[in-house]
Design a protein around this motif. Sequence first.
Motif, short mmCIF file in Angstrom:
data_model
loop_
_atom_site.label_atom_id
_atom_site.label_comp_id
_atom_site.label_asym_id
_atom_site.label_seq_id
_atom_site.Cartn_x
_atom_site.Cartn_y
_atom_site.Cartn_z
N LEU A 102 0.83 -1.21 0.00
CA LEU A 102 0.00 0.00 0.00
C LEU A 102 0.87 1.26 0.00
O LEU A 102 0.54 2.25 -0.68
CB LEU A 102 -0.93 0.01 1.21
CG LEU A 102 -2.04 -1.05 1.24
CD1 LEU A 102 -2.87 -0.91 2.51
CD2 LEU A 102 -2.92 -0.96 0.00
N GLN A 103 1.95 1.24 0.77
CA GLN A 103 2.85 2.39 0.80
C GLN A 103 3.46 2.63 -0.58
O GLN A 103 3.49 3.76 -1.07
CB GLN A 103 3.96 2.16 1.82
CG GLN A 103 4.98 3.29 1.88
CD GLN A 103 6.15 2.96 2.77
OE1 GLN A 103 6.08 2.07 3.62
NE2 GLN A 103 7.27 3.65 2.57
N PHE A 104 3.92 1.56 -1.21
CA PHE A 104 4.52 1.69 -2.55
C PHE A 104 3.47 2.14 -3.57
O PHE A 104 3.77 2.94 -4.46
CB PHE A 104 5.13 0.36 -2.99
CG PHE A 104 6.23 -0.16 -2.10
CD1 PHE A 104 6.77 0.62 -1.09
CD2 PHE A 104 6.72 -1.46 -2.26
CE1 PHE A 104 7.78 0.13 -0.26
CE2 PHE A 104 7.71 -1.95 -1.45
CZ PHE A 104 8.24 -1.17 -0.44
N LEU A 105 2.26 1.58 -3.45
CA LEU A 105 1.17 1.95 -4.36
C LEU A 105 0.90 3.45 -4.28
O LEU A 105 0.72 4.12 -5.31
CB LEU A 105 -0.08 1.15 -4.02
CG LEU A 105 -1.31 1.41 -4.90
CD1 LEU A 105 -1.08 0.88 -6.30
CD2 LEU A 105 -2.55 0.77 -4.27
N ASN A 106 0.88 3.97 -3.06
CA ASN A 106 0.64 5.40 -2.89
C ASN A 106 1.76 6.23 -3.52
O ASN A 106 1.50 7.25 -4.17
CB ASN A 106 0.52 5.72 -1.40
CG ASN A 106 0.23 7.19 -1.14
OD1 ASN A 106 -0.81 7.71 -1.54
ND2 ASN A 106 1.17 7.88 -0.49
N GLU A 107 3.00 5.79 -3.35
CA GLU A 107 4.13 6.51 -3.95
C GLU A 107 4.03 6.53 -5.47
O GLU A 107 4.25 7.58 -6.11
CB GLU A 107 5.46 5.86 -3.53
CG GLU A 107 5.82 6.07 -2.08
CD GLU A 107 7.15 5.46 -1.73
OE1 GLU A 107 8.05 5.45 -2.61
OE2 GLU A 107 7.31 4.99 -0.59
N LEU A 108 3.72 5.39 -6.06
CA LEU A 108 3.62 5.31 -7.52
C LEU A 108 2.43 6.12 -8.03
O LEU A 108 2.52 6.78 -9.08
CB LEU A 108 3.49 3.85 -7.96
CG LEU A 108 4.72 2.97 -7.72
CD1 LEU A 108 4.40 1.51 -8.07
CD2 LEU A 108 5.92 3.44 -8.52
N THR A 109 1.33 6.08 -7.29
CA THR A 109 0.15 6.85 -7.70
C THR A 109 0.43 8.34 -7.64
O THR A 109 0.06 9.10 -8.56
CB THR A 109 -1.05 6.51 -6.79
OG1 THR A 109 -1.32 5.10 -6.86
CG2 THR A 109 -2.29 7.27 -7.23
N GLU A 110 1.10 8.79 -6.58
CA GLU A 110 1.46 10.21 -6.47
C GLU A 110 2.42 10.62 -7.59
O GLU A 110 2.32 11.72 -8.13
CB GLU A 110 2.10 10.49 -5.12
CG GLU A 110 1.11 10.45 -3.96
CD GLU A 110 0.03 11.52 -4.11
OE1 GLU A 110 0.36 12.66 -4.48
OE2 GLU A 110 -1.15 11.20 -3.86
#
Length: 289
Positions: free
Chosen positions: A276-284
């Motif tokens: 989830l943390q990585f997903l948020n970084e990639l989405t941002e």
Amino acid sequence: MIEGIVVKAYSGYYYVQDGDAQWICRLRGKFRYDKQKVLVGDRVRLKPAEKNTGVVYEVLNRRNELLRPPVANVDQGVITFAVAHPEPNLSLLDRFLVLAESSGVKPVICLNKADLLGEQEPEWLDLYRRIGYGVFYTSTKYNTGLDELRAELRGKISVFAGPSGVGKSSLLNSIKPGLKLKTGEISEKLKRGRHTTRHVELLPINGGLVVDTPGFSNLNLPEIPAAELMHYFPELAKFQGKCRFTSCTHNMEPQCAIKKAVDLGEIDAGRYNNYLQFLNELTERERRY
């Protein structure tokens, strides 16, 4: 033309290995005009000049490419952490795993300083073994696991990567005595290792080539679409197509098979939180660009 592999790039010179011969090369002018990078690990064609010097004329097709460390045509990444001093950072480990898998590099996990291990292995290490990652224990103090690691390196181009202070250079010195790679001590103030490796170089070890890379405590995620991230978490990828929505990001959506698997203990909650943390970084990142 002579074909060889770039084993070191330093101060504008490229050291190309051709069998037992090594050529010290400059790049042909077109590389500067085309802004084409030549990486350690590249297979190249060169034109000999005086003595052991030459000019690189062509870079052959790459199988893959890593950005950090900048190296090409890698077979496997030996992701090295220590049992302690410094303590393992599992979020950083997962970043390394995503980076390796997204680059087409087979990752294996090496847990060094095994002499500091207690009677039971860490639970997190068994988790990664069950996911399917190869795991090695090593200790330069007691020569634990060195023969197994040597065998794993044979005939491959391998990258040793991990945080500073986990003993990567010491480990390579033990695997092949005579390398005399610089090693560092753990900073008592910062509780992490000091950087000792300054440039990328392929080292011949046991019939293979090995890259010892600078250590670091942070690592940017690779340039991949956020929607592809789950493919680099093998235990999540098994649930592809089982969610209610085909576009499910496995975050806030209802009837998500992966969230259900986390609740049932089929997927480790810590790994899922890192996802989830990585997903948020990639989405941002995607929103910015």
